[in-house]
Design an enzyme around this catalytic site. Structure first.
Site, PDB file in Angstrom:
ATOM      1  N   ASN A   1      62.392  65.051  21.960  1.00  0.00           N
ATOM      2  CA  ASN A   1      62.486  66.086  22.986  1.00  0.00           C
ATOM      3  C   ASN A   1      61.864  67.347  22.395  1.00  0.00           C
ATOM      4  OD1 ASN A   1      63.275  68.037  24.800  1.00  0.00           O
ATOM      5  ND2 ASN A   1      65.408  67.391  24.907  1.00  0.00           N
TER       6      ASN A   1
ATOM      7  N   ARG B   1      60.565  63.107  26.234  1.00  0.00           N
ATOM      8  CA  ARG B   1      60.895  63.935  27.383  1.00  0.00           C
ATOM      9  C   ARG B   1      59.641  64.705  27.795  1.00  0.00           C
ATOM     10  NH1 ARG B   1      63.793  69.687  27.557  1.00  0.00           N
ATOM     11  NH2 ARG B   1      63.874  69.872  29.810  1.00  0.00           N
TER      12      ARG B   1
ATOM     13  N   ARG C   1      67.062  84.263  33.493  1.00  0.00           N
ATOM     14  CA  ARG C   1      66.252  84.148  34.714  1.00  0.00           C
ATOM     15  C   ARG C   1      67.045  84.625  35.928  1.00  0.00           C
ATOM     16  NH1 ARG C   1      65.134  78.311  33.342  1.00  0.00           N
ATOM     17  NH2 ARG C   1      63.446  78.336  31.827  1.00  0.00           N
TER      18      ARG C   1
ATOM     19  N   GLU D   1      70.827  63.744  27.915  1.00  0.00           N
ATOM     20  CA  GLU D   1      69.485  63.431  28.416  1.00  0.00           C
ATOM     21  C   GLU D   1      68.802  62.405  27.523  1.00  0.00           C
ATOM     22  OE1 GLU D   1      69.398  67.699  28.517  1.00  0.00           O
ATOM     23  OE2 GLU D   1      67.852  67.619  30.061  1.00  0.00           O
TER      24      GLU D   1
END
Ligand code: ADP
Length: 350
Positions: free
Chosen positions: A7, A64, A214, A333
């Site tokens: 990843n 990933r 964000r 994940e």
């Protein structure tokens, strides 16, 4: 089958090594090589380092990949065409796809002759209905520039929805789930009968929930207004929305949930940042339950979702009915990537 999952970020590679069988996986090793470019010269050296540390004979590698654009609906065996397609989507994910591509090309050279599989963050959203992914701007922008909602964190949302079905002892294809991935980046997905039907992140990961740095949703007219008032350009305003907004922007203190929790009693803006964060999640849960005509379970995952029972309780209060379960599930994940890699590598063998 020994499967290495990689990843990659711009300056780090996280890895996990699994021993995978048909219905089970065992984690053998995990780690991170960070500060690539400082501690290790480049991605090739970082991969060499990981392999020397692991020492096992790897039989397949799962990668990933953040952006699969509108091309990949599921994980795929990597070949030249796949690499070319990921390169083509670099414009849509300028920060994320290049390090992934670098790791793919270097590891394919070092570990040649074994299957390498790409698992895309966007693939879970490939089949979303058009009414969820088309923005209400002139349609030609979709046709010309592929501007649409892509969605991200898909591997995490897919993993926790499968896990939730397992825990609820009900088939995934008969469940209405709302999955909340709350980490530094935050996103929320409506999963109906095992398929993502809507998600909060959009053309980029900027849309949707309030995140560490964000902004999430806002009136687009604010952007040119701030640019004019502050006399700044596109790069500067994007930097503000991606790196200086969200929990950090409102609190003026930190993007880290733990810091805000500590400070909220004395610091009004830390408290306000938390209130906005929670309120936005509640709005999404309510609207996703609305479009699915109900919801069987809301799932919380990611660093914030997994470690803050008090916050989860506040989010659920008033929006989650007594027929809806609230579950906290640790995301994995890499395990999902290993499972996909195993399946594809097994098919290739036969
Ligand atoms: P990333 O999206 O970078 O993978 P994580 O999923 O690790 O990030 O989530 C980071 C967020 O989780 C931070 O806001 C952090 O404060 C929060 N977090 C992590 N551990 C805890 C904890 N034990 N208690 C409260 N918040 C936590």
């Amino acid at each position: 089958m020994k499967i290495l999952v990689l990843n990659s970020g711009s300056s780090s590679i996280k890895y996990k090594l699994f021993d995978a069988q048909k219905r089970s996986e065992r984690l053998l090793d995990k780690g991170i090589v960070d500060r690539i470019g400082e501690k290790t010269p480049g991605h090739k050296e970082a991969i060499d380092f990981i392999l020397s540390k692991i020492g096992a004979k790897i039989e397949a590698v799962g990668h990933r990949v953040v952006h699969g654009g509108d091309k990949f609906s599921e994980s795929v065996l990597i070949d030249k065409n796949v690499i070319k397609a990921i390169e083509d989507f670099t414009e849509l994910a300028p920060l994320h796809n290049p390090p992934g591509l670098l790791t793919i090309s270097e590891s394919r050279k070092i570990l040649s002759g074994i299957p390498h599989v790409a698992v895309f963050d966007t693939a879970f959203y490939y089949d979303m209905p058009e009414h969820a992914y088309i923005y209400a701007i002139p349609y030609k922008f979709y046709e010309k520039y592929k501007i649409r909602k892509y969605g991200f964190h898909g591997t995490s949302h897919r993993y926790v929805s499968e896990r939730a079905a397992c825990l609820l002892k009900r088939p995934l294809n008969r469940l209405r789930l709302i999955t909340c991935h709350l980490g530094n980046g935050c996103s929320i997905t409506a999963v109906k009968n095992g398929k993502a039907i809507d998600t909060s992140m959009g053309f980029t990961p900027l849309e949707g929930l309030v995140m560490g740095t964000r902004s999430g949703d806002l009136d687009p007219a604010i952007i040119p207004y701030v640019m004019e008032k502050e006399n700044i350009g596109v790069n500067a305003v994007m930097e503000i929305l991606n790196k200086k907004s969200g929990l950090l922007g409102v609190s003026g203190l930190s993007n880290d949930m733990r810091e805000l929790m500590k400070a909220k009693a004395e610091n009004k803006r830390a408290g306000l940042a938390l209130d906005i964060f929670i309120y936005r999640i509640k709005k999404y849960i309510g609207s996703y339950a609305g479009v699915m005509s109900g919801c069987d379970a809301v799932i919380f995952t990611g660093g914030i979702g997994e470690n803050n029972p008090g916050l989860v309780e506040k989010i659920c209060k008033g929006v989650v009915s007594k027929d809806t379960k609230a579950l906290v599930i640790s995301t994995d994940e890499e395990l999902m990537i290993a499972r996909d890699t195993y399946k594809i590598a097994e098919i290739r063998k036969t």
